[in-house]
Design a protein around this motif. Structure first.
Motif, short mmCIF file in Angstrom:
data_model
loop_
_atom_site.label_atom_id
_atom_site.label_comp_id
_atom_site.label_asym_id
_atom_site.label_seq_id
_atom_site.Cartn_x
_atom_site.Cartn_y
_atom_site.Cartn_z
N ASN A 246 0.88 -1.17 0.00
CA ASN A 246 0.00 0.00 0.00
C ASN A 246 0.92 1.22 0.00
N GLN A 247 0.94 1.93 -1.11
CA GLN A 247 1.81 3.10 -1.24
C GLN A 247 1.03 4.35 -0.84
N VAL A 248 1.51 5.04 0.19
CA VAL A 248 0.78 6.18 0.74
C VAL A 248 1.73 7.33 1.04
N GLU A 249 1.15 8.52 1.16
CA GLU A 249 1.93 9.67 1.62
C GLU A 249 2.24 9.50 3.10
N LEU A 250 3.49 9.66 3.47
CA LEU A 250 3.87 9.53 4.87
C LEU A 250 5.21 10.23 5.07
N VAL B 170 15.73 11.84 7.74
CA VAL B 170 14.32 11.46 7.59
C VAL B 170 14.20 10.13 6.84
N LEU B 171 15.00 9.94 5.83
CA LEU B 171 14.96 8.65 5.11
C LEU B 171 15.37 7.51 6.03
N ARG B 172 16.39 7.77 6.86
CA ARG B 172 16.83 6.73 7.81
C ARG B 172 15.72 6.41 8.81
N TRP B 173 14.97 7.42 9.23
CA TRP B 173 13.83 7.23 10.15
C TRP B 173 12.80 6.29 9.52
N HIS B 174 12.51 6.50 8.24
CA HIS B 174 11.59 5.59 7.53
C HIS B 174 12.14 4.17 7.48
N LEU B 175 13.38 4.05 7.05
CA LEU B 175 13.97 2.73 6.83
C LEU B 175 14.03 1.91 8.11
N GLN B 176 14.39 2.54 9.22
CA GLN B 176 14.52 1.80 10.47
C GLN B 176 13.18 1.33 11.01
N GLN B 177 12.09 1.88 10.48
CA GLN B 177 10.76 1.43 10.88
C GLN B 177 10.15 0.50 9.85
N GLY B 178 10.98 0.01 8.93
CA GLY B 178 10.56 -1.05 8.02
C GLY B 178 9.80 -0.61 6.79
N ARG C 103 -1.62 -5.14 10.06
CA ARG C 103 -2.62 -6.16 10.43
C ARG C 103 -2.85 -7.15 9.29
N TYR C 104 -2.85 -6.65 8.07
CA TYR C 104 -3.14 -7.51 6.92
C TYR C 104 -1.88 -8.09 6.27
N GLY C 105 -0.71 -7.76 6.77
CA GLY C 105 0.53 -8.26 6.17
C GLY C 105 0.91 -7.55 4.89
N ILE C 106 0.54 -6.28 4.79
CA ILE C 106 0.82 -5.47 3.61
C ILE C 106 2.01 -4.56 3.91
N ALA C 107 2.95 -4.49 3.00
CA ALA C 107 4.09 -3.59 3.17
C ALA C 107 3.66 -2.15 2.90
N THR C 108 4.09 -1.23 3.76
CA THR C 108 3.82 0.19 3.56
C THR C 108 4.96 0.80 2.76
N GLU C 109 4.61 1.36 1.61
CA GLU C 109 5.58 2.06 0.77
C GLU C 109 5.22 3.55 0.80
N VAL C 110 6.22 4.40 0.84
CA VAL C 110 6.00 5.82 1.12
C VAL C 110 6.32 6.70 -0.08
N TRP C 111 5.31 7.46 -0.51
CA TRP C 111 5.59 8.55 -1.44
C TRP C 111 5.65 9.86 -0.66
N SER C 112 6.36 10.82 -1.20
CA SER C 112 6.64 12.09 -0.51
C SER C 112 7.26 11.84 0.87
N ILE D 189 9.17 1.02 3.01
CA ILE D 189 9.82 1.17 1.71
C ILE D 189 9.68 2.64 1.31
N VAL D 190 10.75 3.24 0.80
CA VAL D 190 10.70 4.66 0.46
C VAL D 190 11.15 4.89 -0.98
N ILE D 191 10.53 5.89 -1.62
CA ILE D 191 10.87 6.20 -3.01
C ILE D 191 11.05 7.71 -3.16
#
Length: 278
Positions: A164-168, A220-228, A183-192, A230-232
């Motif tokens: 699920n790719q979302v703004e975060l 900020v990118l490291r903050w995302h990565l350490q919480q598992g 909860r559903y086992g979906i990876a969170t991918e982050v735009w912006s 995916i960032v673009i």
């Protein structure tokens, strides 16, 4: 001589591995996309995220073709746009995307927005399931889906979205969506992931950056990565393209992660207003 970093991967719920840090091309004109993606690939990125509505799939395709990289080294994502939702039209849109990219298959294909007012995302998902079953895409997922959309989609389908790719970003942490994804086992991918730069002058972020000898964007990118997540991140500036990839030689402490967590200004109790984009 610079050393190409080894980018960690995230294993999706179907076993497919996606690089945890990729390169986005949102709002990059097609004429500039080939150069930007070429620079990114030379820097070491292997995951490229585009979409039909971006109008730059052809530019991405040119860079991929000219890169000299084997297809199996690359992870390519695109998305079906709102006006193409529906079973048959999604299949046609997918074929058109492959044609523009010059590829025979995608690694990840997403529904760009749920657009619930159109009532078509379940039919669109059935088309993605068919493409997945045929092996034309290695993983399928969604983008900008809120918990209620995920619940309805999963209840009415046989394949759980892989992504699920979302703004975060620090100021909008989308906690309810992340909790539903987990909860559903979906990876969170982050735009912006960098909030288009608006969080980079926050004293909390700049203080942590100074302590590590890194830029605020790298923190900020490291903050995302350490919480598992995916960032673009996206950039057309060669220096920033390289800097955004240079985030694997340091680690944030627990209290630093927690201090960035406190920057959340989301406060939403209802759906994201942009989900109603037609």
């Amino acid at each position: 001589m610079s050393i190409t970093p080894i980018i960690p991967t995230v294993t999706l719920n179907n076993g497919v591995e996606i690089p945890q840090l990729g390169f986005g091309v949102f709002q990059v004109p097609d004429a500039e996309t080939t150069a930007a993606v070429t620079i990114a690939l030379a820097a070491g990125y292997r995951s490229i995220d585009t979409a039909a509505i971006y109008g730059n799939e052809a530019g991405v395709g040119r860079a991929l073709a000219d890169s000299g990289l084997a297809r199996e080294e690359l992870f390519v994502t695109s998305k079906v746009w709102n006006s193409d939702q529906g079973y048959d039209s999604t299949l046609r849109a997918f074929d058109a995307t492959l044609g523009r990219l010059g590829l025979e298959a995608l690694d990840l294909y997403l529904i760009h927005w749920p657009t619930p007012q159109r009532g078509l995302y379940l039919d669109t998902w059935r088309a993605l399931e068919a493409l997945y079953a045929e092996g034309r895409v290695r993983a399928i997922g969604v983008s900008n889906f809120e918990p209620a959309h995920l619940e309805r989609l999963i209840a009415g389908s046989s394949v759980v979205p892989a992504v699920n790719q979302v703004e975060l970003h620090p100021a909008l942490q989308n906690r309810a969506v992340v909790a539903a994804d987990t909860r559903y086992g979906i990876a969170t991918e982050v735009w912006s992931p960098l909030a288009q730069g608006t969080v980079l002058d926050d004293p909390t972020v700049t203080g942590i950056a100074a302590a590590h000898g890194k830029t605020p964007a790298q923190v900020v990118l490291r903050w995302h990565l350490q919480q598992g997540r995916i960032v673009i991140p996206k950039s057309v500036t060669p220096r920033r393209i390289a800097e955004n990839l240079d985030v694997f030689d340091f680690e944030l402490a627990g209290d630093e992660l927690a201090s960035i967590d406190t920057l959340d200004r989301d406060g939403r109790t209802g759906p994201h207003p942009d989900e109603f984009n037609a």
